[in-house]
Design a protein around this motif. Sequence first.
Motif, PDB file in Angstrom:
ATOM      1  N   UNK A  48       1.197  -1.324   0.369  1.00  0.00           N
ATOM      2  CA  UNK A  48      -0.065  -0.130   0.094  1.00  0.00           C
ATOM      3  C   UNK A  48       0.500   1.099   0.250  1.00  0.00           C
ATOM      4  N   UNK A  49       0.518   1.871  -0.665  1.00  0.00           N
ATOM      5  CA  UNK A  49       1.465   3.117  -1.152  1.00  0.00           C
ATOM      6  C   UNK A  49       0.832   4.452   0.114  1.00  0.00           C
ATOM      7  N   UNK A  50       0.857   3.758   0.829  1.00  0.00           N
ATOM      8  CA  UNK A  50      -0.227   4.883   1.888  1.00  0.00           C
ATOM      9  C   UNK A  50       0.629   4.573   3.239  1.00  0.00           C
ATOM     10  N   UNK A  51       1.381   3.667   3.426  1.00  0.00           N
ATOM     11  CA  UNK A  51       2.127   2.339   4.327  1.00  0.00           C
ATOM     12  C   UNK A  51       3.358   3.680   4.050  1.00  0.00           C
ATOM     13  N   UNK A  52       3.588   4.373   2.654  1.00  0.00           N
ATOM     14  CA  UNK A  52       5.301   5.097   2.402  1.00  0.00           C
ATOM     15  C   UNK A  52       4.571   7.002   2.779  1.00  0.00           C
ATOM     16  N   UNK A  53       3.336   7.240   2.076  1.00  0.00           N
ATOM     17  CA  UNK A  53       3.077   8.341   2.117  1.00  0.00           C
ATOM     18  C   UNK A  53       2.425   9.136   3.863  1.00  0.00           C
ATOM     19  N   UNK A  54       2.162   7.970   4.951  1.00  0.00           N
ATOM     20  CA  UNK A  54       1.205   8.253   5.492  1.00  0.00           C
ATOM     21  C   UNK A  54       2.313   8.569   7.397  1.00  0.00           C
ATOM     22  N   UNK A  55       2.420   9.708   7.983  1.00  0.00           N
ATOM     23  CA  UNK A  55       3.152   8.728   9.239  1.00  0.00           C
ATOM     24  C   UNK A  55       2.387   7.658  10.182  1.00  0.00           C
ATOM     25  N   UNK A  90       0.925   7.700  12.721  1.00  0.00           N
ATOM     26  CA  UNK A  90      -0.309   7.757  13.595  1.00  0.00           C
ATOM     27  C   UNK A  90      -1.527   7.911  13.020  1.00  0.00           C
ATOM     28  N   UNK A  91      -1.398   8.980  11.849  1.00  0.00           N
ATOM     29  CA  UNK A  91      -2.328   8.813  10.585  1.00  0.00           C
ATOM     30  C   UNK A  91      -2.423   6.878  10.189  1.00  0.00           C
ATOM     31  N   UNK A  92      -1.454   6.353   9.469  1.00  0.00           N
ATOM     32  CA  UNK A  92      -2.228   4.915   9.374  1.00  0.00           C
ATOM     33  C   UNK A  92      -2.818   4.147  10.703  1.00  0.00           C
ATOM     34  N   UNK A 102      -8.060   1.768  11.863  1.00  0.00           N
ATOM     35  CA  UNK A 102      -8.906   2.110  12.778  1.00  0.00           C
ATOM     36  C   UNK A 102      -9.974   2.114  11.778  1.00  0.00           C
ATOM     37  N   UNK A 103     -10.113   3.090  11.098  1.00  0.00           N
ATOM     38  CA  UNK A 103     -11.019   3.001  10.132  1.00  0.00           C
ATOM     39  C   UNK A 103     -11.576   2.365   9.313  1.00  0.00           C
ATOM     40  N   UNK A 104     -11.024   1.198   8.421  1.00  0.00           N
ATOM     41  CA  UNK A 104     -10.957   0.046   7.701  1.00  0.00           C
ATOM     42  C   UNK A 104     -11.375  -1.103   8.961  1.00  0.00           C
ATOM     43  N   UNK A 105     -11.250  -1.522   9.645  1.00  0.00           N
ATOM     44  CA  UNK A 105     -12.108  -2.413  10.470  1.00  0.00           C
ATOM     45  C   UNK A 105     -12.912  -2.450  10.414  1.00  0.00           C
ATOM     46  N   UNK A 106     -13.882  -1.057  10.191  1.00  0.00           N
ATOM     47  CA  UNK A 106     -15.524  -1.290   9.917  1.00  0.00           C
ATOM     48  C   UNK A 106     -15.774  -1.564   8.448  1.00  0.00           C
ATOM     49  N   UNK A 107     -15.251  -1.408   7.824  1.00  0.00           N
ATOM     50  CA  UNK A 107     -15.490  -1.600   6.284  1.00  0.00           C
ATOM     51  C   UNK A 107     -16.272  -3.009   6.095  1.00  0.00           C
ATOM     52  N   UNK A 108     -15.412  -4.417   6.524  1.00  0.00           N
ATOM     53  CA  UNK A 108     -15.840  -4.938   5.749  1.00  0.00           C
ATOM     54  C   UNK A 108     -17.731  -5.859   6.690  1.00  0.00           C
ATOM     55  N   UNK A 109     -18.370  -5.234   6.992  1.00  0.00           N
ATOM     56  CA  UNK A 109     -20.238  -5.196   7.262  1.00  0.00           C
ATOM     57  C   UNK A 109     -20.330  -4.476   6.376  1.00  0.00           C
ATOM     58  N   UNK A 110     -19.716  -2.850   6.181  1.00  0.00           N
ATOM     59  CA  UNK A 110     -20.596  -1.980   5.359  1.00  0.00           C
ATOM     60  C   UNK A 110     -20.778  -2.539   3.753  1.00  0.00           C
TER      61      UNK A 110
END
Length: 261
Positions: free
Chosen positions: A182-189, A191-193, A198-206
């Motif tokens: 994932x590119x975001x593992x390189x672009x984000x610090x 804490x943000x990652x 934290x957000x993505x753990x909610x996505x499977x039910x969605x």
Amino acid sequence: MQNTQKVQVTVEGKPLTVPSFSKWIADELMKFTPNEFMQKLYHRAKDVGDDLYDSRKYEFFILEPEVYKEALVAYMRRRAWSEWYFGTVAQAREITLLSEDQVDLKLRLARQIQDEMRHYDVFAAQLRRFGAEPRIAEFKLPEILVQMQKVQVEAETASEIAAANQFAGEIVLSSMTDLETSIFKRLFDEELMNAIYDIEKDEPPHIANGKDLILLDCGTFERRRKLALAQEKYLGYMMQLHVTEIVKLGCRRVSPLPAFD
């Protein structure tokens, strides 16, 4: 978070192409069972997400700290707006379009709205960490985001909204965290990652809500064609928006974007 030197990336193979199911004839599109059709839509969106967010498809370079911060704040403001609109307004409309007997699905969509408001709060907290505010009321939508919104507004059924929401954007965004490269593992610090995790753990039910909405209304050729078209339109606009945001964070894409074949 940012690289100290330019990294040259060599991209092998052909650009990713995914099928344009909306252009298929009836005999081709109706050869699938409802579950197989749903799986085809799922894997198409996931393939797009994995390719779009693959760090190996980009070349990285250093940005001035203030330039990076400005781009990051713009990204998070857009994400905060998207969590609010695509995560609450769209789901509320899905609820109103469903028949009265779909009580369980309506309750699940209501829980999704609650999750999405929490996601908005997560991005709001990250914005404040960087000395900014979400300011949704003042957020000026870029034209490409207006087009993404239009796809959902023009949807005639809850299932069509899902094809351009839970079964498009939510699936693509899952690649932010479950993709090893994932590119975001390189672009984000860190804490943000962690906030993204934290957000993505909610996505499977969605995504499961989207699956059931697709299965609810894919029994005919015309319905399948409309669901496929809604997903295709949304994914096309989403790719354009997200790659524009990503490259402003300190990289350039060295591989063509996925294309519909």
